[in-house]
Design an enzyme around this catalytic site. Structure first.
Site, PDB file in Angstrom:
ATOM      1  N   TYR A  85      47.465  56.119  30.406  1.00  0.00           N
ATOM      2  CA  TYR A  85      46.309  55.230  30.583  1.00  0.00           C
ATOM      3  C   TYR A  85      45.913  54.606  29.238  1.00  0.00           C
ATOM      4  CZ  TYR A  85      41.416  53.902  30.780  1.00  0.00           C
ATOM      5  OH  TYR A  85      40.245  53.225  30.637  1.00  0.00           O
ATOM      6  N   THR A 106      39.354  50.892  25.793  1.00  0.00           N
ATOM      7  CA  THR A 106      38.824  52.254  25.886  1.00  0.00           C
ATOM      8  C   THR A 106      39.004  53.009  24.582  1.00  0.00           C
ATOM      9  OG1 THR A 106      39.301  54.406  26.898  1.00  0.00           O
ATOM     10  CG2 THR A 106      41.096  52.867  26.839  1.00  0.00           C
TER      11      THR A 106
END
Ligand code: UDP
Length: 323
Positions: free
Chosen positions: A141, A117
């Site tokens: 995350y 990501t």
């Protein structure tokens, strides 16, 4: 049959990748605990139910299918939740991946494409963001994904693991044939929320901040079509067979759209008025996130085909209005 294990194959991006794999002549074997994934989304190969933390089950599935590679999507993805409950994220995303890599080593599977990501970059100093930009994730995350990228690099040096991480910007849109789409619960992403308002399923959407240093004050993001993302995984997996790849590639279009522009475009695409209310900034949101996708284009030979935001919203709308 050339099997490819797809962890999280019942999820949003994973299911689109399974369709792309099948189209390219592979058999996608989805490994998913169905906590967030959907059984209906597994259409192009077998579904093996199992948890990413279940080493014995993973071993069983690897032994049964002997995949030539793994594409690894299974992960928790809610940034806010990762801040409230980091243990959940490090256990599932990081420890889960370590278990998967151990199982791959035991079963002689040497290739992995990893779903990463742009959250690994944190708040960038320079946009568009190149792969060489510093990695400063600002939430658990993003940190869990960045740690896994480091693990993959070290396993490559020590054990000969061949890996590539794909850093997605804002995945959006739905399968153009209408067979798959985004279905998160709870839904937190902008485009599905906006389309829910168009559909009458929600009264309004809240704009998280209108005082950013952008052209209209709302955050700018790089929305990339999920089918284009899916294609990049096949190219990356095939790339691992031959020439040297980089450890990570950015996947975005390189073009930005503000929250206000997304809402305006959704009004045009749906032909409906979308009520929006003003809200405070969401903590941790950078003003602008834009990919520099040149390396994915030149080295993976990736050509995103659905780059227009109207096209992305249109495919998402076709899917969402039918749900
Ligand atoms: N956003 C918003 N209202 C919402 C959801 C999102 O204004 O209800 C904004 C968010 O601040 C960000 C952009 O829309 O600038 C995209 O957010 P999303 O959650 O879809 O993806 P993210 O950028 O967090 O990966």
């Amino acid at each position: 049959m050339n099997n490819v294990l797809v962890t999280g194959g019942a999820g949003y991006i994973g299911s689109h990748a399974c369709k792309a794999l099948a189209r390219a002549g592979y058999r996608p074997v989805s490994y998913d605990n169905l906590a967030y994934g959907h059984e209906w989304a597994v259409k192009w190969g077998p579904l093996e139910k199992g948890d990413i933390l279940d080493a014995a089950r993973l071993g069983e599935v690897l032994a049964a299918y002997k995949p030539s590679a793994v594409i690894h999507f299974a992960a928790f993805i809610d940034v806010g939740e990762s801040v409230r409950d980091p243990a959940k994220y490090y256990r599932n995303n990081l420890a889960g991946t370590l278990g998967l890599l151990d199982a791959m080593r035991r079963h002689g599977v040497e290739k992995i494409v990893f779903s990463s990501t742009c959250a690994t970059y944190g708040i960038p100093d320079i946009v568009p963001i190149a792969e060489s930009a510093p990695q400063h994730p600002i939430n658990p995350y993003g940190a869990s994904k960045w740690m896994i990228e480091r693990v993959l690099a070290d396993y490559g040096h020590a054990y000969g693991l061949r890996s590539v991480a794909l850093r997605y910007f804002n995945a959006a849109g739905a399968d153009p044939d209408g067979e798959l789409g985004e279905d998160h619960d709870p839904e937190t992403h902008l485009i599905p929320l906006v389309l829910d308002v168009a559909k009458g399923a929600r009264p309004n959407v809240t704009i998280f901040g209108e005082d950013y240093a952008t052209q209209d004050g709302t955050c700018v993001r790089d929305y990339v079509h999920v089918s284009d993302l899916a294609d990049a995984h096949i190219l990356a997996m095939q790339g691992l067979e031959g020439h040297e790849l980089r450890s990570a590639y950015n996947l975005g279009t390189g073009e930005g759209h503000s929250v206000a522009q997304v809402i305006a475009c959704a009004e045009r695409v749906t032909g409906r008025k979308i009520a929006a209310t003003r809200g405070p900034r969401r903590p941790g949101d950078p003003a602008t996130l834009l990919a520099d996708p040149s390396l994915a284009k030149s080295e993976l030979h990736w050509t995103p085909r659905r780059t227009a935001i109207s096209d992305i919203i249109e495919t998402a709308w076709r899917w969402r209005r039918g749900r």
